[in-house]
Design a protein around this motif. Structure first.
Motif, PDB file in Angstrom:
ATOM      1  N   PRO A  53       0.865  -1.002  -0.014  1.00 37.12           N
ATOM      2  CA  PRO A  53      -0.049   0.048  -0.014  1.00 37.12           C
ATOM      3  C   PRO A  53       1.032   1.192   0.125  1.00 37.12           C
ATOM      4  CG  PRO A  53       0.076  -0.764   2.302  1.00 37.12           C
ATOM      5  CD  PRO A  53       0.673  -1.796   1.047  1.00 37.12           C
ATOM      6  N   GLN A  54       0.369   2.337  -0.607  1.00 37.79           N
ATOM      7  CA  GLN A  54       0.684   3.663  -0.451  1.00 37.79           C
ATOM      8  C   GLN A  54      -0.317   4.411   0.530  1.00 37.79           C
ATOM      9  OE1 GLN A  54       3.882   4.962  -0.890  1.00 37.79           O
ATOM     10  NE2 GLN A  54       4.607   2.884  -1.582  1.00 37.79           N
ATOM     11  N   ILE A  55       0.198   5.000   1.497  1.00 37.35           N
ATOM     12  CA  ILE A  55      -0.849   5.710   2.621  1.00 37.35           C
ATOM     13  C   ILE A  55      -0.420   7.079   2.836  1.00 37.35           C
ATOM     14  CG2 ILE A  55      -1.584   5.468   4.963  1.00 37.35           C
ATOM     15  CD1 ILE A  55      -0.733   2.613   4.804  1.00 37.35           C
ATOM     16  N   TRP A  56      -1.456   8.010   2.990  1.00 38.66           N
ATOM     17  CA  TRP A  56      -1.093   9.237   3.282  1.00 38.66           C
ATOM     18  C   TRP A  56      -2.242   9.648   4.491  1.00 38.66           C
ATOM     19  CZ3 TRP A  56      -0.362   7.727  -1.664  1.00 38.66           C
ATOM     20  CH2 TRP A  56       0.619   8.338  -2.236  1.00 38.66           C
ATOM     21  N   ILE A  57      -1.771  10.179   5.584  1.00 38.51           N
ATOM     22  CA  ILE A  57      -2.770  10.687   6.536  1.00 38.51           C
ATOM     23  C   ILE A  57      -2.753  12.125   6.503  1.00 38.51           C
ATOM     24  CG2 ILE A  57      -3.137  10.593   8.892  1.00 38.51           C
ATOM     25  CD1 ILE A  57      -1.819   7.645   9.121  1.00 38.51           C
ATOM     26  N   ASP A  58      -3.747  12.991   6.656  1.00 37.75           N
ATOM     27  CA  ASP A  58      -3.814  14.439   6.590  1.00 37.75           C
ATOM     28  C   ASP A  58      -2.786  14.782   5.616  1.00 37.75           C
ATOM     29  OD1 ASP A  58      -5.858  14.231   8.451  1.00 37.75           O
ATOM     30  OD2 ASP A  58      -4.533  14.327  10.368  1.00 37.75           O
ATOM     31  N   ASP A  59      -2.828  14.360   4.407  1.00 31.50           N
ATOM     32  CA  ASP A  59      -2.055  14.947   3.386  1.00 31.50           C
ATOM     33  C   ASP A  59      -0.645  14.850   3.716  1.00 31.50           C
ATOM     34  OD1 ASP A  59      -4.204  15.541   1.501  1.00 31.50           O
ATOM     35  OD2 ASP A  59      -4.478  17.373   2.844  1.00 31.50           O
ATOM     36  N   LYS A  60      -0.262  13.764   4.465  1.00 32.07           N
ATOM     37  CA  LYS A  60       1.165  13.391   4.660  1.00 32.07           C
ATOM     38  C   LYS A  60       1.398  12.034   4.433  1.00 32.07           C
ATOM     39  CE  LYS A  60       4.788  12.764   8.189  1.00 32.07           C
ATOM     40  NZ  LYS A  60       4.887  12.444   9.461  1.00 32.07           N
ATOM     41  N   HIS A  61       2.272  11.924   3.400  1.00 38.11           N
ATOM     42  CA  HIS A  61       2.676  10.547   2.807  1.00 38.11           C
ATOM     43  C   HIS A  61       3.386   9.798   3.850  1.00 38.11           C
ATOM     44  CE1 HIS A  61       5.273   7.583   0.448  1.00 38.11           C
ATOM     45  NE2 HIS A  61       3.737   7.352   0.233  1.00 38.11           N
ATOM     46  N   ILE A  62       2.753   8.754   4.370  1.00 39.99           N
ATOM     47  CA  ILE A  62       3.422   7.807   5.195  1.00 39.99           C
ATOM     48  C   ILE A  62       4.241   6.912   4.643  1.00 39.99           C
ATOM     49  CG2 ILE A  62       2.902   6.100   7.242  1.00 39.99           C
ATOM     50  CD1 ILE A  62       2.129   9.154   7.711  1.00 39.99           C
ATOM     51  N   GLY A  63       3.963   6.253   3.365  1.00 44.85           N
ATOM     52  CA  GLY A  63       4.624   5.399   2.946  1.00 44.85           C
ATOM     53  C   GLY A  63       3.748   4.031   2.779  1.00 44.85           C
ATOM     54  N   GLY A  64       4.377   2.642   3.072  1.00 43.25           N
ATOM     55  CA  GLY A  64       3.829   1.638   2.954  1.00 43.25           C
ATOM     56  C   GLY A  64       3.527   0.966   4.432  1.00 43.25           C
ATOM     57  N   TYR A  65       3.310  -0.220   4.731  1.00 35.95           N
ATOM     58  CA  TYR A  65       2.874  -0.950   5.745  1.00 35.95           C
ATOM     59  C   TYR A  65       3.733  -0.785   6.940  1.00 35.95           C
ATOM     60  CZ  TYR A  65       1.198  -4.222   9.273  1.00 35.95           C
ATOM     61  OH  TYR A  65       1.043  -4.897  10.389  1.00 35.95           O
ATOM     62  N   ASP A  66       5.105  -0.976   6.494  1.00 36.80           N
ATOM     63  CA  ASP A  66       6.106  -0.946   7.529  1.00 36.80           C
ATOM     64  C   ASP A  66       6.349   0.576   8.145  1.00 36.80           C
ATOM     65  OD1 ASP A  66       6.848  -3.639   7.463  1.00 36.80           O
ATOM     66  OD2 ASP A  66       8.430  -3.436   6.113  1.00 36.80           O
ATOM     67  N   GLU A  67       6.296   1.446   7.328  1.00 39.71           N
ATOM     68  CA  GLU A  67       6.289   2.747   7.767  1.00 39.71           C
ATOM     69  C   GLU A  67       5.020   3.406   8.635  1.00 39.71           C
ATOM     70  OE1 GLU A  67       8.992   2.261   4.209  1.00 39.71           O
ATOM     71  OE2 GLU A  67       6.739   1.859   4.597  1.00 39.71           O
ATOM     72  N   LEU A  68       3.718   2.553   8.132  1.00 37.84           N
ATOM     73  CA  LEU A  68       2.510   2.950   8.689  1.00 37.84           C
ATOM     74  C   LEU A  68       2.740   2.400  10.222  1.00 37.84           C
ATOM     75  CD1 LEU A  68      -0.390   3.596   9.227  1.00 37.84           C
ATOM     76  CD2 LEU A  68      -0.863   1.417   8.411  1.00 37.84           C
ATOM     77  N   MET A  69       3.289   1.162  10.371  1.00 39.94           N
ATOM     78  CA  MET A  69       3.410   0.655  11.730  1.00 39.94           C
ATOM     79  C   MET A  69       4.249   1.661  12.589  1.00 39.94           C
ATOM     80  SD  MET A  69       1.289  -1.597  11.735  1.00 39.94           S
ATOM     81  CE  MET A  69       1.459  -2.224  13.372  1.00 39.94           C
ATOM     82  N   VAL A  70       5.393   2.097  12.042  1.00 38.29           N
ATOM     83  CA  VAL A  70       6.116   2.985  12.632  1.00 38.29           C
ATOM     84  C   VAL A  70       5.354   4.137  13.138  1.00 38.29           C
ATOM     85  CG1 VAL A  70       8.557   4.535  12.687  1.00 38.29           C
ATOM     86  CG2 VAL A  70       8.478   2.021  11.944  1.00 38.29           C
ATOM     87  N   HIS A  71       4.889   4.704  12.398  1.00 37.32           N
ATOM     88  CA  HIS A  71       3.835   6.001  12.572  1.00 37.32           C
ATOM     89  C   HIS A  71       2.844   5.598  13.805  1.00 37.32           C
ATOM     90  CE1 HIS A  71       1.784   9.865  11.506  1.00 37.32           C
ATOM     91  NE2 HIS A  71       0.828   9.108  11.690  1.00 37.32           N
ATOM     92  N   LEU A  72       2.323   4.499  13.594  1.00 37.66           N
ATOM     93  CA  LEU A  72       1.364   4.275  14.739  1.00 37.66           C
ATOM     94  C   LEU A  72       1.971   4.244  16.011  1.00 37.66           C
ATOM     95  CD1 LEU A  72      -1.224   1.912  12.585  1.00 37.66           C
ATOM     96  CD2 LEU A  72      -1.263   4.389  13.277  1.00 37.66           C
ATOM     97  N   LYS A  73       2.923   3.357  16.192  1.00 37.56           N
ATOM     98  CA  LYS A  73       3.702   3.120  17.303  1.00 37.56           C
ATOM     99  C   LYS A  73       4.181   4.618  17.892  1.00 37.56           C
ATOM    100  CE  LYS A  73       7.344   0.288  19.532  1.00 37.56           C
ATOM    101  NZ  LYS A  73       8.399  -1.130  19.028  1.00 37.56           N
ATOM    102  N   SER A  74       4.607   5.322  17.072  1.00 36.46           N
ATOM    103  CA  SER A  74       4.946   6.755  17.619  1.00 36.46           C
ATOM    104  C   SER A  74       3.623   7.583  18.102  1.00 36.46           C
ATOM    105  CB  SER A  74       5.598   7.761  16.437  1.00 36.46           C
ATOM    106  OG  SER A  74       4.657   8.058  15.692  1.00 36.46           O
ATOM    107  N   LEU A  75       2.503   7.211  17.578  1.00 38.91           N
ATOM    108  CA  LEU A  75       1.358   7.979  17.804  1.00 38.91           C
ATOM    109  C   LEU A  75       0.961   7.219  19.392  1.00 38.91           C
ATOM    110  CD1 LEU A  75      -0.902   8.456  14.907  1.00 38.91           C
ATOM    111  CD2 LEU A  75       0.182   9.967  16.008  1.00 38.91           C
ATOM    112  N   ASP A  76       0.892   5.897  19.448  1.00 39.76           N
ATOM    113  CA  ASP A  76       0.535   4.911  20.438  1.00 39.76           C
ATOM    114  C   ASP A  76       1.328   5.410  21.739  1.00 39.76           C
ATOM    115  OD1 ASP A  76      -1.350   4.166  19.047  1.00 39.76           O
ATOM    116  OD2 ASP A  76      -0.327   2.146  18.644  1.00 39.76           O
ATOM    117  N   SER A  77       2.441   5.968  21.574  1.00 41.04           N
ATOM    118  CA  SER A  77       3.543   6.203  22.723  1.00 41.04           C
ATOM    119  C   SER A  77       3.394   7.777  23.223  1.00 41.04           C
ATOM    120  CB  SER A  77       4.943   6.114  22.325  1.00 41.04           C
ATOM    121  OG  SER A  77       5.339   6.906  21.152  1.00 41.04           O
ATOM    122  N   GLN A  78       2.628   8.435  22.574  1.00 34.78           N
ATOM    123  CA  GLN A  78       2.509   9.743  23.137  1.00 34.78           C
ATOM    124  C   GLN A  78       1.508   9.875  24.035  1.00 34.78           C
ATOM    125  OE1 GLN A  78       1.259  12.060  19.339  1.00 34.78           O
ATOM    126  NE2 GLN A  78       3.022  11.897  18.509  1.00 34.78           N
TER     127      GLN A  78
END
Length: 78
Positions: A53-78
């Motif tokens: 997949p290629q993923i954008w959240i709020d117009d920011k390109h996240i990347g693929g699944y692996d990058e999504l998981m890194v992004h979500l982990k950073s959100l969950d740790s806030q």
């Protein structure tokens, strides 16, 4: 939150990414590359896209699944 995900049929990581959004009750817009218009749309957004997949959240390109998981982990740790 606005989520856009470009996917392809039979893509396991695309399904994993969508499952992550569903677990969080996040709505997303999916564009499947089986539709040629969606392929053109993806290449306009990201000319060197080679995988899904290629993923954008709020117009920011996240990347693929692996990058999504890194992004979500950073959100969950806030």
């Amino acid at each position: 939150m606005r989520i856009i995900i470009y996917t392809q049929n039979s893509c396991l990581y695309c399904q994993f990414a969508k499952d992550e959004f569903k677990k969080r009750d996040w709505e997303y817009t999916e564009y499947n590359l089986s539709d040629d218009e969606n392929k053109v749309s993806l290449l306009k957004r990201l000319s060197d896209a080679k995988t899904v997949p290629q993923i954008w959240i709020d117009d920011k390109h996240i990347g693929g699944y692996d990058e999504l998981m890194v992004h979500l982990k950073s959100l969950d740790s806030q």
